[in-house]
Design a protein around this motif. Sequence first.
Motif, PDB file in Angstrom:
ATOM      1  N   PHE A   9       0.834  -1.201   0.000  1.00  0.00           N
ATOM      2  CA  PHE A   9       0.000   0.000   0.000  1.00  0.00           C
ATOM      3  C   PHE A   9       0.873   1.258   0.000  1.00  0.00           C
ATOM      4  O   PHE A   9       0.645   2.205  -0.760  1.00  0.00           O
ATOM      5  CB  PHE A   9      -0.931   0.000   1.215  1.00  0.00           C
ATOM      6  N   TYR A  10       1.899   1.256   0.855  1.00  0.00           N
ATOM      7  CA  TYR A  10       2.816   2.391   0.941  1.00  0.00           C
ATOM      8  C   TYR A  10       3.523   2.620  -0.401  1.00  0.00           C
ATOM      9  O   TYR A  10       3.641   3.753  -0.864  1.00  0.00           O
ATOM     10  CB  TYR A  10       3.829   2.116   2.053  1.00  0.00           C
ATOM     11  N   GLY A  11       3.976   1.548  -1.029  1.00  0.00           N
ATOM     12  CA  GLY A  11       4.609   1.659  -2.336  1.00  0.00           C
ATOM     13  C   GLY A  11       3.653   2.203  -3.384  1.00  0.00           C
ATOM     14  O   GLY A  11       4.035   3.000  -4.240  1.00  0.00           O
ATOM     15  N   GLY A  12       2.392   1.772  -3.326  1.00  0.00           N
ATOM     16  CA  GLY A  12       1.388   2.274  -4.263  1.00  0.00           C
ATOM     17  C   GLY A  12       1.134   3.762  -4.090  1.00  0.00           C
ATOM     18  O   GLY A  12       0.993   4.500  -5.071  1.00  0.00           O
ATOM     19  N   VAL A  13       1.098   4.213  -2.844  1.00  0.00           N
ATOM     20  CA  VAL A  13       0.903   5.646  -2.592  1.00  0.00           C
ATOM     21  C   VAL A  13       2.075   6.442  -3.149  1.00  0.00           C
ATOM     22  O   VAL A  13       1.890   7.496  -3.767  1.00  0.00           O
ATOM     23  CB  VAL A  13       0.722   5.906  -1.077  1.00  0.00           C
ATOM     24  N   ILE A  14       3.282   5.931  -2.955  1.00  0.00           N
ATOM     25  CA  ILE A  14       4.462   6.619  -3.493  1.00  0.00           C
ATOM     26  C   ILE A  14       4.377   6.709  -5.011  1.00  0.00           C
ATOM     27  O   ILE A  14       4.655   7.763  -5.598  1.00  0.00           O
ATOM     28  CB  ILE A  14       5.748   5.896  -3.053  1.00  0.00           C
ATOM     29  N   LEU A  15       3.992   5.619  -5.659  1.00  0.00           N
ATOM     30  CA  LEU A  15       3.891   5.631  -7.122  1.00  0.00           C
ATOM     31  C   LEU A  15       2.798   6.576  -7.607  1.00  0.00           C
ATOM     32  O   LEU A  15       2.944   7.227  -8.648  1.00  0.00           O
ATOM     33  CB  LEU A  15       3.647   4.220  -7.645  1.00  0.00           C
ATOM     34  N   LEU A  16       1.698   6.652  -6.871  1.00  0.00           N
ATOM     35  CA  LEU A  16       0.625   7.563  -7.269  1.00  0.00           C
ATOM     36  C   LEU A  16       1.007   9.024  -7.098  1.00  0.00           C
ATOM     37  O   LEU A  16       0.607   9.876  -7.891  1.00  0.00           O
ATOM     38  CB  LEU A  16      -0.640   7.273  -6.456  1.00  0.00           C
ATOM     39  N   LEU A  17       1.773   9.327  -6.062  1.00  0.00           N
ATOM     40  CA  LEU A  17       2.128  10.720  -5.795  1.00  0.00           C
ATOM     41  C   LEU A  17       3.365  11.179  -6.561  1.00  0.00           C
ATOM     42  O   LEU A  17       3.619  12.373  -6.664  1.00  0.00           O
ATOM     43  CB  LEU A  17       2.361  10.920  -4.293  1.00  0.00           C
ATOM     44  N   ARG A  18       4.115  10.261  -7.117  1.00  0.00           N
ATOM     45  CA  ARG A  18       5.350  10.611  -7.816  1.00  0.00           C
ATOM     46  C   ARG A  18       5.130  11.591  -8.976  1.00  0.00           C
ATOM     47  O   ARG A  18       5.911  12.535  -9.124  1.00  0.00           O
ATOM     48  CB  ARG A  18       6.031   9.356  -8.319  1.00  0.00           C
ATOM     49  N   PRO A  19       4.094  11.441  -9.797  1.00  0.00           N
ATOM     50  CA  PRO A  19       3.922  12.413 -10.889  1.00  0.00           C
ATOM     51  C   PRO A  19       3.630  13.829 -10.402  1.00  0.00           C
ATOM     52  O   PRO A  19       3.738  14.782 -11.154  1.00  0.00           O
ATOM     53  CB  PRO A  19       2.732  11.877 -11.681  1.00  0.00           C
TER      54      PRO A  19
END
Length: 61
Positions: free
Chosen positions: A35-45
């Motif tokens: 979940f944490y990794g997914g949040v990072i990927l979503l916020l990266r852009p």
Amino acid sequence: MGMAQSAGYPLSAVGPLLFGALFDWTGSWVAPLVFYGGVILLLRPHRPPVQQGRLPAGGRR
């Protein structure tokens, strides 16, 4: 800046609670970390763009 802080602080307070709840619910650290990794990927852009070879104003190398 006041609006960003008033929205950011409650969101950051919920993060650890959600992380712990996911761990309690699944009994494993895999789901919270995914979940944490997914949040990072979503916020990266949404991070500020930095051009290669150029630094922000007042930045240092």
